[in-house]
Write a protein that holds these residues in place. Structure first.
Motif, short mmCIF file in Angstrom:
data_model
loop_
_atom_site.label_atom_id
_atom_site.label_comp_id
_atom_site.label_asym_id
_atom_site.label_seq_id
_atom_site.Cartn_x
_atom_site.Cartn_y
_atom_site.Cartn_z
N VAL A 69 0.87 -1.13 -0.06
CA VAL A 69 0.14 0.18 -0.12
C VAL A 69 0.90 1.21 -0.03
O VAL A 69 1.76 1.10 0.84
CB VAL A 69 -1.06 0.16 1.31
CG1 VAL A 69 -1.77 1.27 1.14
CG2 VAL A 69 -1.91 -1.36 1.36
N ALA A 70 0.63 2.20 -0.94
CA ALA A 70 1.53 3.40 -0.98
C ALA A 70 1.46 4.07 0.30
O ALA A 70 0.41 4.44 0.92
CB ALA A 70 1.08 4.04 -2.03
N LEU A 71 2.65 4.62 0.63
CA LEU A 71 2.75 5.49 1.67
C LEU A 71 2.39 6.98 1.36
O LEU A 71 1.83 7.75 2.37
CB LEU A 71 4.11 5.65 2.30
CG LEU A 71 4.76 4.24 2.97
CD1 LEU A 71 6.27 4.44 3.09
CD2 LEU A 71 3.82 3.72 4.02
N ALA A 72 2.51 7.30 0.07
CA ALA A 72 2.12 8.72 -0.23
C ALA A 72 2.22 8.41 -1.90
O ALA A 72 2.83 7.85 -2.63
CB ALA A 72 3.21 9.73 0.10
N ASP A 73 1.28 9.63 -2.46
CA ASP A 73 1.19 9.86 -3.78
C ASP A 73 1.77 11.23 -4.00
O ASP A 73 1.39 12.16 -3.63
CB ASP A 73 -0.28 9.93 -4.23
CG ASP A 73 -0.58 10.07 -5.82
OD1 ASP A 73 0.50 10.44 -6.31
OD2 ASP A 73 -1.59 9.70 -6.17
N LEU A 74 2.95 11.03 -4.69
CA LEU A 74 3.75 12.31 -5.00
C LEU A 74 3.37 12.97 -6.18
O LEU A 74 3.88 14.20 -6.55
CB LEU A 74 5.22 11.82 -5.26
CG LEU A 74 5.92 11.18 -3.85
CD1 LEU A 74 7.38 10.92 -4.27
CD2 LEU A 74 5.86 11.93 -2.59
N GLY A 75 2.41 12.64 -7.08
CA GLY A 75 1.87 13.22 -8.23
C GLY A 75 2.94 13.19 -9.30
O GLY A 75 3.72 12.30 -9.29
N GLU A 76 2.75 13.88 -10.29
CA GLU A 76 3.49 14.12 -11.36
C GLU A 76 5.09 14.49 -10.97
O GLU A 76 5.21 15.66 -10.39
CB GLU A 76 3.00 15.23 -12.48
CG GLU A 76 3.88 15.11 -13.74
CD GLU A 76 3.91 13.65 -14.44
OE1 GLU A 76 5.06 13.27 -14.68
OE2 GLU A 76 2.89 12.87 -14.56
N THR A 77 6.03 13.49 -11.09
CA THR A 77 7.09 13.70 -10.51
C THR A 77 8.25 13.56 -11.48
O THR A 77 8.03 12.46 -12.27
CB THR A 77 7.41 12.66 -9.45
OG1 THR A 77 6.32 12.99 -8.22
CG2 THR A 77 8.89 12.87 -8.89
N ASP A 78 9.36 14.08 -11.60
CA ASP A 78 10.57 14.19 -12.55
C ASP A 78 11.49 13.23 -12.10
O ASP A 78 12.33 13.74 -11.40
CB ASP A 78 11.02 15.50 -12.91
CG ASP A 78 12.24 15.17 -14.17
OD1 ASP A 78 12.47 14.26 -14.52
OD2 ASP A 78 12.63 16.50 -14.32
N THR A 79 11.48 11.94 -12.09
CA THR A 79 12.35 10.89 -11.77
C THR A 79 13.72 10.92 -12.45
O THR A 79 14.55 10.39 -12.33
CB THR A 79 11.93 9.67 -11.79
OG1 THR A 79 11.08 9.19 -13.05
CG2 THR A 79 10.97 9.32 -10.72
N ASP B 42 10.11 10.06 -19.61
CA ASP B 42 9.59 10.49 -20.77
C ASP B 42 8.68 11.64 -20.62
O ASP B 42 8.65 12.32 -21.79
CB ASP B 42 8.80 9.12 -21.42
CG ASP B 42 9.90 8.03 -21.98
OD1 ASP B 42 11.03 8.06 -21.51
OD2 ASP B 42 9.42 7.08 -22.42
N THR B 43 8.11 11.72 -19.65
CA THR B 43 7.14 12.99 -19.47
C THR B 43 7.81 14.23 -19.71
O THR B 43 7.53 15.17 -20.24
CB THR B 43 6.22 12.85 -18.20
OG1 THR B 43 5.51 11.86 -18.48
CG2 THR B 43 5.40 14.14 -18.21
N SER B 44 8.82 14.09 -18.69
CA SER B 44 9.77 15.37 -18.71
C SER B 44 10.96 15.41 -19.60
O SER B 44 11.56 16.63 -19.89
CB SER B 44 10.50 15.39 -17.24
OG SER B 44 9.61 15.44 -16.35
N GLU B 45 11.09 14.20 -20.37
CA GLU B 45 12.26 14.27 -21.39
C GLU B 45 13.60 14.43 -20.62
O GLU B 45 14.52 15.11 -21.22
CB GLU B 45 12.13 14.90 -22.57
CG GLU B 45 10.72 14.70 -23.38
CD GLU B 45 10.63 15.44 -24.54
OE1 GLU B 45 11.30 16.62 -24.75
OE2 GLU B 45 9.77 15.15 -25.46
N THR B 46 14.00 13.85 -19.67
CA THR B 46 15.14 14.00 -18.74
C THR B 46 15.76 12.66 -18.41
O THR B 46 15.18 11.71 -18.51
CB THR B 46 14.77 14.83 -17.50
OG1 THR B 46 13.79 14.11 -16.76
CG2 THR B 46 14.28 16.31 -17.71
#
Length: 565
Positions: free
Chosen positions: A257-267, A307-311
């Motif tokens: 179970v997730a401890l937190a939802d960080l939302g859109e994140t640049d990994t 891929d979202t951030s292209e980084t």
């Protein structure tokens, strides 16, 4: 002062160079000929230039000095005619350190963007595609933009406030364990489904215990509707898998179970990695730490694409992120680095990671599913196996059980190895000593390098296309020895081979790769046009980068032309 270029003088120089019997060294020959030219142009500001490129003036030269280190962007735009621009940036020795044809696909204007320059003298060559043999003509505009470069290190904010603002939860720190495994999975990519399966491998080993904590950050792109189809990044403490559908469905069920939802994140950003590791260590302290990377990798280019951030997390970002974590948590050195990512058995990458880790597992080749077995890793750690001994069962399982038994077409190329990173300093010294020797006389050694490079094993080349960049370092040195009668270069190559042997704890490879691999790659594109100028900025192997620049300029077929050899 600006003076006109005399076209007939240039034509004479060019013709004489074409008849020159030794390899050309681009602009260096012009400088050595005793001529110094500036450009006739309608100058709006000191950093803006305009003029005409045609058959009479196929290229123009703009010299400038950098009194303090800076980052420069150069834009060359055609404003009339059918001009197809081409741009070169040259250092004071006449070596091409950056070049560009098309800014992006479909845009024939040229740009060299955000390129770091140390203090020194430089020259811009504004020209057209195929230069003196080209046929496009027209007016151009050239703009130079300077950004102050302070030389200060990247600063990552891992304060409690920064962690809270990003969404990391404020929890009661756990009692100190023997091990904490920090799992950083960049699934905001085509690897989303595979990384969800990898996460379940930790669950299958029973998840966290009092002595072994497993903390994971998983980012998702949304390509799969498995496990609820959520997107963005979530934070987990891994628990035991109870669903038990692993191997029966394309993507197994994540029971943690997730401890937190960080939302859109640049990994693909080093700061995200630094914050995850800092939060994990502060809340799950341990005697020993493992960092497990999962995602796309690129060797010296970095690891974990988003891929979202292209980084991608570059080597300088990795170095700063890990040092930031160590400073914030008081950790002296991390124990083990797991690289479930392609192409990470890179000498450049390992030279950076050796500053922060004792041992590592990686492959210089493409890594294919199911990659390293995280269930086995966790079980070995829980059974208190010696850290340096983990590589044998993990690598053997990957090669002999998961890859060869599946009989995939690409199985014959697979490799993996475990490395003791405290030996990387000696390997770095040996590689740089070899390159420094070559740099003393680039013209003499250029034919040898070319012959050795042409016969060296290249990773990912079996995929076809343009995959001709990363060569096996050991095989390259063996080719140098085979084709040379020069005692100093042979000795230097043997020193590299000895250092490679000392660094490798254990390696295994499929039948074809086993003929060639030393388990470590280094950057050496076959064609100069494929050389990425980012390498100058990002690699810790500066002499090797200089050697490549010298080699490409020594073998350039004609003045300012694109190298299609």
């Amino acid at each position: 002062m600006l003076v006109s270029i005399q076209p007939n003088i240039w034509k004479g120089l060019i013709n004489s160079m074409r008849n020159f019997q030794k390899p050309l060294i681009s602009l260096a020959l012009i400088i050595l000929s005793g001529f110094v030219f500036a450009i006739t142009s309608a100058q709006q500001t000191p950093n803006q230039f305009a003029g005409m490129i045609d058959n009479e003036n196929p290229f123009v030269e703009i010299g400038f000095s950098v009194p303090n280190a800076t980052t420069i962007t150069i834009d060359l735009n055609a404003v009339s005619g059918d001009l197809d621009t081409y741009l070169f940036l040259i250092d004071s020795a006449g070596k091409i350190i950056a070049e560009n044809d098309d800014r992006v696909r479909g845009d024939t204007n040229s740009s060299i963007a955000q390129f770091f320059l140390p203090t020194g003298d430089y020259t811009i060559i504004a020209t057209r595609y195929d230069v003196i043999d080209g046929d496009s003509t027209g007016e151009y505009e050239l703009n130079i933009t300077y950004d102050a470069q302070t030389q200060e290190r990247i600063v990552y904010d891992v304060s409690a406030e920064a962690l809270s603002n990003m969404g990391f939860p404020d929890i009661q720190p756990r009692p100190k364990a023997e091990w904490t495994i920090l799992v950083y999975y960049g699934g905001d990519s085509t690897l989303e489904a595979s990384l969800m399966s990898d996460l379940v491998e930790f669950e299958r080993a029973g998840g966290s215990t009092e002595n072994t904590r497993i903390i994971a950050l998983l980012d998702r792109y949304g390509l799969s509707d498995a496990n609820g189809g959520w997107t963005g990044a979530r934070l987990f403490e891994i628990t035991q898998n109870v669903t038990g559908d692993f191997g029966t469905v394309p993507v197994p069920t994540i029971d943690s179970v997730a401890l937190a939802d960080l939302g859109e994140t640049d990994t693909g950003n080093g700061e995200t990695l630094a914050r995850f590791m800092t939060w994990g260590i502060m809340n799950y302290p341990a005697e020993n730490y493992v960092l497990a990377f999962g995602g796309h990798g690129g060797g010296w280019r970095g690891v974990i694409t988003d891929d979202t951030s292209e980084t991608i997390i570059t080597l300088p970002q990795l170095d700063e992120a890990l040092q930031t974590v160590k400073n914030a948590t008081g950790i002296g050195q991390f124990d083990l680095l797991i690289n479930d990512a392609c192409l990470m058995g890179s000498v450049e990458y390992y030279d950076i990671m050796a500053r922060h880790f004792d041992y590592s597992l990686a492959s210089p080749e493409i890594v294919i599913d199911p990659a390293l077995d995280m269930t086995l890793l966790t079980e070995l750690i829980k059974a208190e196996a010696e850290t340096k001994e983990l590589g044998v069962p993990l690598v053997t399982t990957y090669i002999e059980r998961d890859i060869l038994v599946n009989d995939r077409p690409d199985s014959r190329y697979m490799t993996f190895a475990s490395t003791q990173l405290n030996q990387m300093a000696e390997l770095r010294r040996a590689v740089e000593s070899f390159a420094r020797l070559v740099n003393q006389d680039p013209l003499m050694y250029a034919p040898l390098l070319g012959q050795a490079r042409a016969n060296t094993y290249t990773y990912a080349k079996f995929l076809g296309g343009d995959n001709d960049f990363d060569v096996d370092l050991g095989h390259f040195m063996r080719q140098v020895i085979a084709y040379s009668a020069d005692a100093p270069i042979i000795t230097a190559a043997r020193d590299v081979l000895e250092a490679l042997e000392n660094a490798r704890l254990f390696g295994d490879a499929a039948d074809y790769a086993d003929l060639y691999t030393s388990y470590y790659s280094i950057y050496f594109p076959r064609k100069s046009k494929d050389f990425s100028t980012a390498y100058f900025n990002d690699t810790p192997l500066k002499q090797w980068a200089e050697m490549l620049a010298n080699y490409y300029n020594s073998t350039m077929p004609r003045l300012w032309s694109v190298d299609d050899s």
